[in-house]
Design a protein around this motif. Sequence first.
Motif, PDB file in Angstrom:
ATOM      1  N   ILE A  13       0.857  -1.178   0.000  1.00 13.47           N
ATOM      2  CA  ILE A  13       0.000   0.000   0.000  1.00 13.47           C
ATOM      3  C   ILE A  13       0.896   1.231   0.000  1.00 13.47           C
ATOM      4  O   ILE A  13       1.933   1.243   0.657  1.00 13.47           O
ATOM      5  N   ARG A  14       0.500   2.251  -0.735  1.00 18.86           N
ATOM      6  CA  ARG A  14       1.231   3.526  -0.703  1.00 18.86           C
ATOM      7  C   ARG A  14       0.666   4.354   0.454  1.00 18.86           C
ATOM      8  O   ARG A  14      -0.395   4.956   0.342  1.00 18.86           O
ATOM      9  N   PRO A  15       1.319   4.354   1.617  1.00 19.86           N
ATOM     10  CA  PRO A  15       0.793   5.130   2.746  1.00 19.86           C
ATOM     11  C   PRO A  15       1.064   6.615   2.552  1.00 19.86           C
ATOM     12  O   PRO A  15       1.946   7.013   1.789  1.00 19.86           O
ATOM     13  N   LEU A  16       0.304   7.442   3.243  1.00 18.77           N
ATOM     14  CA  LEU A  16       0.602   8.866   3.293  1.00 18.77           C
ATOM     15  C   LEU A  16       1.818   9.063   4.183  1.00 18.77           C
ATOM     16  O   LEU A  16       1.875   8.535   5.291  1.00 18.77           O
ATOM     17  N   LYS A  17       2.764   9.834   3.708  1.00 17.04           N
ATOM     18  CA  LYS A  17       3.984  10.092   4.470  1.00 17.04           C
ATOM     19  C   LYS A  17       3.859  11.460   5.146  1.00 17.04           C
ATOM     20  O   LYS A  17       3.747  12.478   4.471  1.00 17.04           O
ATOM     21  N   LEU A  52      -5.104  11.352  16.670  1.00 19.70           N
ATOM     22  CA  LEU A  52      -5.966  11.986  15.671  1.00 19.70           C
ATOM     23  C   LEU A  52      -5.614  11.533  14.263  1.00 19.70           C
ATOM     24  O   LEU A  52      -6.502  11.297  13.441  1.00 19.70           O
ATOM     25  N   LEU A  53      -4.344  11.384  13.972  1.00 14.38           N
ATOM     26  CA  LEU A  53      -3.945  10.904  12.645  1.00 14.38           C
ATOM     27  C   LEU A  53      -4.358   9.451  12.435  1.00 14.38           C
ATOM     28  O   LEU A  53      -4.587   9.022  11.304  1.00 14.38           O
ATOM     29  N   GLY A  54      -4.460   8.707  13.533  1.00 11.24           N
ATOM     30  CA  GLY A  54      -4.827   7.304  13.424  1.00 11.24           C
ATOM     31  C   GLY A  54      -6.312   7.062  13.297  1.00 11.24           C
ATOM     32  O   GLY A  54      -6.739   5.937  13.010  1.00 11.24           O
ATOM     33  N   ASN A  55      -7.133   8.085  13.504  1.00 12.91           N
ATOM     34  CA  ASN A  55      -8.581   7.942  13.411  1.00 12.91           C
ATOM     35  C   ASN A  55      -9.028   8.244  11.981  1.00 12.91           C
ATOM     36  O   ASN A  55      -9.768   9.175  11.710  1.00 12.91           O
ATOM     37  N   SER A  56      -8.553   7.434  11.051  1.00 15.75           N
ATOM     38  CA  SER A  56      -8.788   7.691   9.636  1.00 15.75           C
ATOM     39  C   SER A  56      -8.814   6.370   8.890  1.00 15.75           C
ATOM     40  O   SER A  56      -8.259   5.364   9.338  1.00 15.75           O
ATOM     41  N   ALA A  57      -9.450   6.382   7.732  1.00 15.33           N
ATOM     42  CA  ALA A  57      -9.457   5.191   6.879  1.00 15.33           C
ATOM     43  C   ALA A  57      -8.185   5.086   6.059  1.00 15.33           C
ATOM     44  O   ALA A  57      -8.031   4.163   5.261  1.00 15.33           O
ATOM     45  N   LEU A  58      -7.257   5.990   6.237  1.00 12.24           N
ATOM     46  CA  LEU A  58      -6.039   6.036   5.444  1.00 12.24           C
ATOM     47  C   LEU A  58      -4.874   5.435   6.223  1.00 12.24           C
ATOM     48  O   LEU A  58      -4.817   5.531   7.444  1.00 12.24           O
ATOM     49  N   GLN A  59      -3.951   4.831   5.512  1.00 13.03           N
ATOM     50  CA  GLN A  59      -2.723   4.374   6.163  1.00 13.03           C
ATOM     51  C   GLN A  59      -1.733   5.532   6.165  1.00 13.03           C
ATOM     52  O   GLN A  59      -1.463   6.144   5.132  1.00 13.03           O
TER      53      GLN A  59
END
Length: 311
Positions: free
Chosen positions: A33-37, A57-64
Amino acid sequence: MPIKIPNALPAAHILEGENIFVMDADRAYAQDIRPLKILILNLMPIKYITETQLLRLLGNSALQVEVDFIYTESYTPSHTPMDYLAQFYGTFDEVRHKKYDGMIITGAPVENMAFEEVAYWDEIAEIMEWSKSHVYSTFHICWGAQAGLYYHYGIPKYEVPEKIFGVFKHHLCVEHEKLLRGFDDEFYVPHSRHTEEHKEDILKVPELTILAEAEQPAGVYAIANLEKRQFFITGHAEYDPNTLKQEYDRDEKAGLHPQIPVNYYPNDDPTQKPIVRWRSVAHLLFANWLNYYVYQETPYEIDAICSDRED
């Protein structure tokens, strides 16, 4: 989706206890997966507290999300052991060759000093200049917001006669802004600072838009250059429920006779449990930034960030 953090980072245990999905670096590398850096320049003295607040807060997302932490090499933090920094943090020189989808610049306990008097100001200025070509969207918090407004747009800060301290009611200044999508017309956010920006100075800069503000003394809250995807947030939506209490108790113990935080304790009684009025605001704010100004727009090939930004 999870947030990827360094192996053995202490915040992981706290976040897992709150059912926030985190994974260490070894597990993340096994996923295609291409995670957001995201790069976090953590200027706060006790690093792990700010780490936990932001990662929650960054972890409460559907994004990696993949996070790198850096500290200032020109000033060694005195409240965090060097072995901790060596294990979990890098320096700007170690990441300057990289590109990032997003960056967060935190507050710092130096707001009563002129910017140029701050020991690490030259390094901060270099990092902020670098962010214009190496980061797709930058999110500045409290002193980080003041520093960014000053460096990028020449907007000064002013001392206030009494500390801005408490949880203040805010209102939206624009309609249909993606960063504030889902916000109520009125919402609450903590502030804790001795300085401010003047609204009239911000209004003189045509590239900037005031997105939200409060009545005095808190004043302007969210400012943005939407074209350059720069955000400047004067308050602390990321604060834990007891952060203001800890500040108040510390100053009271030191004999400083601090004011009671506004809109924080029931009946302004410090013996009672604080009321959290900003939790949903915090999650919306960071989720909206990640989704609408990072994930939805950043190029898939991260090395294209510079040319895309210039376009």
